[in-house]
Design a protein around this motif. Structure first.
Motif, short mmCIF file in Angstrom:
data_model
loop_
_atom_site.label_atom_id
_atom_site.label_comp_id
_atom_site.label_asym_id
_atom_site.label_seq_id
_atom_site.Cartn_x
_atom_site.Cartn_y
_atom_site.Cartn_z
N PHE A 89 98.42 -14.51 125.27
CA PHE A 89 97.60 -14.77 126.46
C PHE A 89 97.40 -13.48 127.26
O PHE A 89 96.29 -13.16 127.70
N VAL A 90 98.45 -12.71 127.44
CA VAL A 90 98.37 -11.44 128.17
C VAL A 90 97.51 -10.44 127.41
O VAL A 90 96.65 -9.77 128.00
N GLY A 98 93.90 -11.43 127.65
CA GLY A 98 93.43 -11.16 129.02
C GLY A 98 93.12 -9.68 129.23
O GLY A 98 92.09 -9.33 129.82
#
Length: 175
Positions: A26-27, A30
């Motif tokens: 997810f990071v 992003g």
């Protein structure tokens, strides 16, 4: 009872050190989205002067000629900046406008070779592996086709052909 509490503490410490790969992904995703937004924003801002110049040229051509609908704009930076604007009049006649120093010259598109005739000449005589571009321009006061293509030797080549006849004015091979 005390042994039970120690087992719980050991299990809790073990859970805290475990990496949740979903969070990592997810990071990473992003960060990639933010990076892509910055890159696209940079290109959008850096190309703004070209868009403004193209819009200015289109407006100039519509104001000074009978061209009502612009279909293509190309630019040539040989000695000075020269724009070639292809478009149609209100009656549907195809025209070419050459813009240099805010001076506009118009030509009938039908006076020159069609796209298919040009392609036929190029493929027959020069045998390109890949045709990159074919734009109308002006060279030494004459309307010409400016062509770039990948040759049989996989090198970049340029041609300047007469707009009406296809006669070669210059050829740059093997760049």
């Amino acid at each position: 009872m005390i042994q039970f509490k120690d087992d719980i503490r050991i299990r809790q410490r073990h859970r805290q050190t475990r990496v949740h790969w979903a969070h990592v992904w997810f990071v990473v995703i992003g960060i990639l989205i933010v990076l892509a937004a910055f890159i696209l924003g940079y290109f959008y801002i850096s190309l703004a002067p070209m868009r403004q110049a193209e819009n200015r040229v289109q407006k100039l051509v519509r104001d000074k000629t009978s061209i009502a609908t612009v279909t293509q704009v190309s630019v040539d930076y040989r000695k000075t900046t020269t724009y070639a604007v292809l478009g149609q009049t209100a009656s549907g006649t195809e025209k070419v406008a050459i813009v240099r120093h805010n001076k506009v010259k118009t030509y009938n598109r039908s006076e020159g070779m069609s796209d298919s005739q040009l392609k036929k000449i190029i493929t027959k005589k020069y045998k390109p592996k890949k045709l990159y571009s074919a734009n109308i321009s002006e060279y030494q006061g004459v309307l010409v086709w400016e062509i770039s293509y990948k040759g049989a030797d996989s090198k970049l080549n340029y041609l300047t052909l007469d707009f009406k006849t296809g006669k070669a004015y210059r050829a740059i091979s093997g760049m």
